[in-house]
Design an enzyme around this catalytic site. Sequence first.
Site, PDB file in Angstrom:
ATOM      1  N   LYS A 128       0.834  -1.184   0.000  1.00  0.00           N
ATOM      2  CA  LYS A 128       0.000   0.000   0.000  1.00  0.00           C
ATOM      3  C   LYS A 128       0.879   1.248   0.000  1.00  0.00           C
ATOM      4  O   LYS A 128       2.018   1.171   0.471  1.00  0.00           O
ATOM      5  CB  LYS A 128      -0.896  -0.012   1.244  1.00  0.00           C
ATOM      6  N   TYR A 213      -2.981   4.547   6.705  1.00  0.00           N
ATOM      7  CA  TYR A 213      -3.427   3.943   7.969  1.00  0.00           C
ATOM      8  C   TYR A 213      -4.579   4.742   8.569  1.00  0.00           C
ATOM      9  O   TYR A 213      -5.552   4.174   9.073  1.00  0.00           O
ATOM     10  CB  TYR A 213      -2.267   3.870   8.962  1.00  0.00           C
TER      11      TYR A 213
END
Length: 372
Positions: A128, A213
């Site tokens: 990611k 996140y």
Amino acid sequence: MDIARRDLMISAAALTLTSRAFGAGPGDRPLGYAIVGLGSYGLDVIIPQFANCAHSRLAAVVSGDPAKAKRVAADHGLPARSIYSYETFDTIRNNPDVDIVYVCLPNSMHAEYTIRAAKAGKHVMCEKPMAISVAECEAMIAACKTANRKLMIGYRCHFEPTNLEAMRLARAGAAGKIRYVRSEHGFVQRDPSKWRLKRALSGGGSLMDMGIYSLQAARYMTGEEPIAVTARESTDRRDPRFTEVEDIIDWTLEFPSGAMAGCQSMYSANQNHILLMGDAGRIELEPATRYEGNHMWQGKDGRERAVMPPPGPGKTQFAGQLDHLVQSIRTGREPIVSGEEGLRDMRIVEAIYRSVREGRTIRLDGARKGHA
């Protein structure tokens, strides 16, 4: 909640049950991963985790540094035929030991190597953020579908016990009706020469790193997709670290239920925190998303009770993640964090940057169609 989000928001118990029910038969072998990129994450974080895996193994390495590649291969007992450069990468199609390619490269290289891996007939795990644009994400998904290969994004927190238990508690109504989520992630990025501070490689600053996140937590703690975002940035362009990318981005997400999320990413301060507040209490994690040592509390208006989560689906969150893609391949099911999940994040990331540029709230009603 839309169908994709419902499927993603499985409980820790369900994920653990799936993991325990899955097993390789007597003739099955652990599936082989090729690690593309021997930087600190691929070399020091991911490769050591194969020792904790039940159904995955290291099968090949890909690096632009021949000496490093040879050293790593020798350290892990890999034959010379399992060493690839970026130029010879496409010949990986001829290596039956490699089932999955794990892309651990700078963000701007994710799309290229995912697409090349799919064309070589390999399943893909991609770190990611999935890519640096919605268009790249869509091309990656299309390439894997055309090749009939699985695509999974490395959202490790979906296999981390503390975060899994927080998701379960939130879904079970432990805090009541969800009203607000606070999610803040950052660290002090000290070296101006790091690739994450070069826009051509990273695609952006803290938002394209720690911001993922914060964004993920807002989505998996509410179980909803945002309908609007308002964002602002604070960056000292005189600082040599931030001549190309942003430092702090602060954004607010609005959800269909009326819940809101306040999120931050930053490269000039250390923070790792998730707080969910409902009309009956709170769920708080700090640190929330580290590699280990995360902590969680529940309470009516504070940290009244420490929560010890049950074990996750793997010995570590990384092992759980690696083995989950193997499960998906063997069962034919989509990974719980598929390419579509990475695409959803990138649509919101683009809207956050747009909100900063234009100084206004961006509606996300059409985000699932690929436009903000």
